[in-house]
Design an enzyme around this catalytic site. Structure first.
Site, PDB file in Angstrom:
ATOM      1  N   LEU A 101      22.185   6.118   0.586  1.00  0.00           N
ATOM      2  CA  LEU A 101      21.493   7.288   0.013  1.00  0.00           C
ATOM      3  C   LEU A 101      20.388   7.718   0.973  1.00  0.00           C
ATOM      4  CD1 LEU A 101      21.086   5.891  -3.626  1.00  0.00           C
ATOM      5  CD2 LEU A 101      22.669   7.694  -2.916  1.00  0.00           C
ATOM      6  N   HIS A 102      20.346   8.994   1.293  1.00  0.00           N
ATOM      7  CA  HIS A 102      19.282   9.408   2.229  1.00  0.00           C
ATOM      8  C   HIS A 102      18.829  10.846   2.074  1.00  0.00           C
ATOM      9  CE1 HIS A 102      22.740  11.209   4.261  1.00  0.00           C
ATOM     10  NE2 HIS A 102      21.911  11.893   5.010  1.00  0.00           N
TER      11      HIS A 102
END
Ligand code: UDP
Length: 366
Positions: free
Chosen positions: A212-213
């Site tokens: 996740l970013h």
């Protein structure tokens, strides 16, 4: 032909590996028509495991210029890149400038080149999420409008380019070439087998692989907290391996949300590409907001739960291999139940057959 390639972020190094290999193959086959590739690294991603590891593992030629621009807001970062890339382009006077994807590096490179009247080649043209709140969406629309060469990975991307009238601009060339990430994966997957498995040591195959970013998550404290609560819930039942992007780590640290004491949620530092392929090869399911990983999961025959409201890579959603869960806890749980162990037929060439970089180079060389 002299080509300046501008990269700066992790997915761009990975994509550049495909083109650089094609340049080497072309130069070997056609010593009379050499392509000179000058690589500019803006510095947007700079930690060793977000940058240098890819150059080393994937045999990408070392950058000719390192601009070391990072740690700034969108405006300052893009502005500084514009200024510095322009200087390089003035000095090198290339025949074309190659940019990838949708980051600030992409936009700055394309804008600097266009202002100097240099042809811009955009790899991964025509992608749209139709969500202008995403910085990536703004970058990719503007870059497509600046480009002379639009290299579209999919028929859907071609359609977007057509709908925006970009293919009717004088001098513009639009090419459906497939996705260079397929080239990269096909080349490196055999090399990744048996590569260091430390990040999954002691964990049985079939775990959830999570990355996740995106800013829409990391910049929204409430949303980030809810999503991590879901991961902790899932980790009661499933092993989860999570190579954590520095931006996400920073946000979690700020909120004191970094999970401690959850034996089944293994948070690790970002890994190199070979290790990532090894992790994918042993995973049961991918949970991600990454564009690249949605495609790689498909290519490796894994289902995906995408933690976003929309995706540019709609092919796998339509085929039933990618569950668009958004950020709603119930939807994420439902997605995991639905997609875990799902059979994925990865023989449909949604993203081409692994020869995108050859098409791109052949088009540019003419
Ligand atoms: N990736 C990697 N190591 C990691 C996380 C991702 O090598 O720890 C690779 C991943 O396999 C894919 C690319 O990085 O090839 C995706 O990059 P990212 O998710 O940062 O960007 P996006 O694809 O969303 O633009």
């Amino acid at each position: 032909m002299k080509m300046v390639t501008i990269v700066g972020a992790r997915p761009q190094f990975i994509k550049a590996a495909a083109i650089s290999r094609s340049v080497a193959a072309h130069n070997h086959a056609h010593p009379d028509r050499l392509v000179q590739e000058i690589i500019v690294h803006t510095g947007q991603h700079f930690a060793i495991n977000m940058s240098d590891i890819f150059f080393q593992e994937m045999a990408i030629p070392a950058p000719d210029y390192r601009l070391e621009i990072h740690g700034l807001g969108h405006g300052a970062m893009t502005g500084r890149m514009l200024e510095e890339v322009e200087k390089v382009l003035q000095r090198e006077a290339p025949d074309c400038v190659l940019v990838y994807g949708d980051t600030n590096t992409t936009l700055a490179g394309a804008l600097a080149a266009a202002k100097l009247h240099l042809p811009v080649a955009h790899v991964e043209a025509g992608l749209r999420s139709f969500n202008r709140a995403m910085p990536e969406e703004v970058n990719r629309i503007l870059t497509d409008h600046l480009a002379t060469w639009l290299f579209c990975p999919t028929p859907v991307a071609m359609e977007h380019v057509h709908n925006e009238g970009l293919d009717r601009r004088a001098g513009v060339r639009v090419v459906q070439c497939g996705d260079v990430m397929v080239d990269v994966l096909y080349h490196f997957a055999p090399l990744a087998r048996g590569h260091s498995a430390t990040s999954r040591a002691g964990i049985a195959d079939g775990y959830l692989l999570c990355t996740l970013h995106r800013a829409e998550l990391t910049d929204d404290d409430g949303r980030l907290a809810r999503v991590f609560k879901v991961l902790l819930d899932l980790a009661r039942e499933h092993d989860i391996v999570m190579p954590l992007h520095p931006r996400t780590r920073q946000a979690l640290q700020r909120l004191d949300l970094l999970p401690h004491g959850s034996p089944k949620l293994r948070v690790i530092d970002p890994v190199g590409y070979l290790q990532m392929l090894d992790l994918l090869d042993h995973a049961g399911l991918v949970l991600t907001d990454s564009g690249g990983l949605q495609k790689e999961a498909y290519l490796m025959g894994r289902g995906v739960v995408t933690l976003r409201q929309e995706t540019e890579w709609t092919e796998t959603v339509t085929a039933g291999y990618n569950f668009l869960a958004g950020f709603d806890p119930a939807a994420i749980h439902a997605g995991v139940v639905r997609m875990l162990g799902r059979h994925v037929d990865n023989t449909q060439a949604f993203y081409g057959r692994g020869d995108a970089s050859q098409h791109i180079l052949a088009s540019l060389v003419g």
